[in-house]
Design a protein around this motif. Structure first.
Motif, PDB file in Angstrom:
ATOM      1  N   ILE A  87       0.836  -1.204   0.000  1.00 27.66           N
ATOM      2  CA  ILE A  87       0.000   0.000   0.000  1.00 27.66           C
ATOM      3  C   ILE A  87       0.874   1.259   0.000  1.00 27.66           C
ATOM      4  CG2 ILE A  87      -1.643   1.377   1.377  1.00 27.66           C
ATOM      5  CD1 ILE A  87      -2.965  -0.924  -0.084  1.00 27.66           C
ATOM      6  N   MET A  91       0.799   4.057  -2.843  1.00 18.44           N
ATOM      7  CA  MET A  91       0.470   5.460  -2.512  1.00 18.44           C
ATOM      8  C   MET A  91       1.511   6.407  -3.116  1.00 18.44           C
ATOM      9  SD  MET A  91      -2.292   5.939  -0.997  1.00 18.44           S
ATOM     10  CE  MET A  91      -2.954   6.575   0.486  1.00 18.44           C
ATOM     11  N   THR A  94       0.762   7.238  -6.703  1.00 22.09           N
ATOM     12  CA  THR A  94      -0.406   8.067  -7.017  1.00 22.09           C
ATOM     13  C   THR A  94      -0.041   9.520  -7.316  1.00 22.09           C
ATOM     14  OG1 THR A  94      -0.896   8.521  -4.683  1.00 22.09           O
ATOM     15  CG2 THR A  94      -1.993   6.609  -5.694  1.00 22.09           C
ATOM     16  N   MET A 101      -5.682   5.767  -7.980  1.00 24.89           N
ATOM     17  CA  MET A 101      -5.964   6.456  -6.716  1.00 24.89           C
ATOM     18  C   MET A 101      -7.139   5.840  -5.953  1.00 24.89           C
ATOM     19  SD  MET A 101      -5.092   9.089  -4.734  1.00 24.89           S
ATOM     20  CE  MET A 101      -4.352  10.365  -5.703  1.00 24.89           C
ATOM     21  N   LEU A 102      -8.279   5.646  -6.589  1.00 25.39           N
ATOM     22  CA  LEU A 102      -9.450   5.118  -5.896  1.00 25.39           C
ATOM     23  C   LEU A 102      -9.175   3.724  -5.350  1.00 25.39           C
ATOM     24  CD1 LEU A 102     -12.435   5.224  -5.035  1.00 25.39           C
ATOM     25  CD2 LEU A 102     -12.994   4.247  -7.266  1.00 25.39           C
ATOM     26  N   VAL A 104      -6.337   2.199  -4.660  1.00 27.33           N
ATOM     27  CA  VAL A 104      -5.323   2.203  -3.600  1.00 27.33           C
ATOM     28  C   VAL A 104      -5.916   2.753  -2.306  1.00 27.33           C
ATOM     29  CG1 VAL A 104      -3.103   3.165  -2.862  1.00 27.33           C
ATOM     30  CG2 VAL A 104      -3.391   2.338  -5.203  1.00 27.33           C
ATOM     31  N   CYS A 105      -6.662   3.831  -2.386  1.00 31.03           N
ATOM     32  CA  CYS A 105      -7.267   4.420  -1.183  1.00 31.03           C
ATOM     33  C   CYS A 105      -8.289   3.484  -0.545  1.00 31.03           C
ATOM     34  CB  CYS A 105      -7.880   5.782  -1.501  1.00 31.03           C
ATOM     35  SG  CYS A 105      -6.634   7.044  -1.823  1.00 31.03           S
ATOM     36  N   ALA A 108      -6.301   0.918   1.265  1.00 33.30           N
ATOM     37  CA  ALA A 108      -5.585   1.481   2.415  1.00 33.30           C
ATOM     38  C   ALA A 108      -6.434   1.475   3.682  1.00 33.30           C
ATOM     39  CB  ALA A 108      -5.123   2.899   2.094  1.00 33.30           C
ATOM     40  N   HIS A 109      -7.741   1.457   3.536  1.00 31.33           N
ATOM     41  CA  HIS A 109      -8.633   1.419   4.697  1.00 31.33           C
ATOM     42  C   HIS A 109      -8.432   0.163   5.546  1.00 31.33           C
ATOM     43  CE1 HIS A 109     -11.201   4.887   3.938  1.00 31.33           C
ATOM     44  NE2 HIS A 109     -11.208   4.554   2.664  1.00 31.33           N
ATOM     45  N   CYS A 158     -20.238   2.919  -0.896  1.00 29.98           N
ATOM     46  CA  CYS A 158     -19.113   2.479  -0.084  1.00 29.98           C
ATOM     47  C   CYS A 158     -19.554   1.326   0.811  1.00 29.98           C
ATOM     48  CB  CYS A 158     -18.574   3.630   0.760  1.00 29.98           C
ATOM     49  SG  CYS A 158     -17.180   3.154   1.795  1.00 29.98           S
ATOM     50  N   THR A 165     -19.995   7.436  -3.011  1.00 29.66           N
ATOM     51  CA  THR A 165     -18.642   7.517  -3.545  1.00 29.66           C
ATOM     52  C   THR A 165     -18.722   8.119  -4.932  1.00 29.66           C
ATOM     53  OG1 THR A 165     -18.802   5.288  -4.428  1.00 29.66           O
ATOM     54  CG2 THR A 165     -17.811   5.517  -2.259  1.00 29.66           C
TER      55      THR A 165
END
Length: 182
Positions: A87, A91, A94, A101-102, A104-105, A108-109, A158, A165
């Motif tokens: 991750i 990041m 990006t 971006m979407l 990976v983010c 990342a959660h 989401c 989203t």
């Protein structure tokens, strides 16, 4: 004017000129008379090699359309350190790769408690990068700059908190610069 400015700066400050910029903070820079192209091909290659993904088959998208990334995904736990390392590397990309971006983010959660399902999604992003290594950001310098913008959103999409989203993409009609060897 640029040469004059450089001389003034060298008189006022202790500095040296290294010529045309090719790398800046991990970004590769290609400059032509048509514009500037920022990309991270070298970083993508290094990341794929580091995570032993260079022989995997490529993916067409970084995230499947009907993804089911949520904290409630079933599956055995995976190595948190490895997941976080992937991750973190993604990041970093990006900066010039807005196309990931979407995805990976979203991934990342789940760094605190990743499972096999989350790792499969991260692996798909890496596989997507394999086939799209040379993508980047193009900044044209001509006056014929024409923007086209698209927006997409869904209500309650989401899977984590059921908030809306959305995603946007802004494109121009210019062509990216070709890197030239000097």
């Amino acid at each position: 004017m640029v040469d004059d400015f450089e001389k003034v700066m060298q008189r006022k400050f202790k500095m040296s000129s290294m010529g045309t910029i090719k790398f800046f903070l991990g970004l590769q820079v290609a400059q032509t008379n048509k514009g500037i192209f920022l990309y991270q091909t070298k970083s993508v290659v290094d990341i794929l090699k580091h995570f032993q993904m260079e022989t995997e088959r490529p993916a067409k998208t970084p995230l499947s359309v009907n993804h089911v990334i949520s904290p409630y995904c079933e599956g055995s736990k995976v190595d948190q350190t490895l997941y976080r390392a992937i991750i973190g590397s993604l990041m970093y990309l990006t900066a010039s790769r807005l196309d990931i971006m979407l995805a990976v983010c979203l991934c990342a959660h789940y760094q605190a408690n990743p499972n096999v399902h989350h790792m499969l999604v991260v692996t798909m992003i890496l596989r997507y990068l394999k086939d799209t290594q040379s993508l980047g950001l193009w900044y044209p310098c001509d006056d014929g700059f024409e923007l086209t913008a698209y927006s997409d959103s869904d209500y309650g999409g989401c899977k984590k908190d059921f908030k809306s989203t959305s995603g946007e993409v802004v494109l121009n009609k210019g062509e990216p610069a070709k890197e030239t060897e000097e």
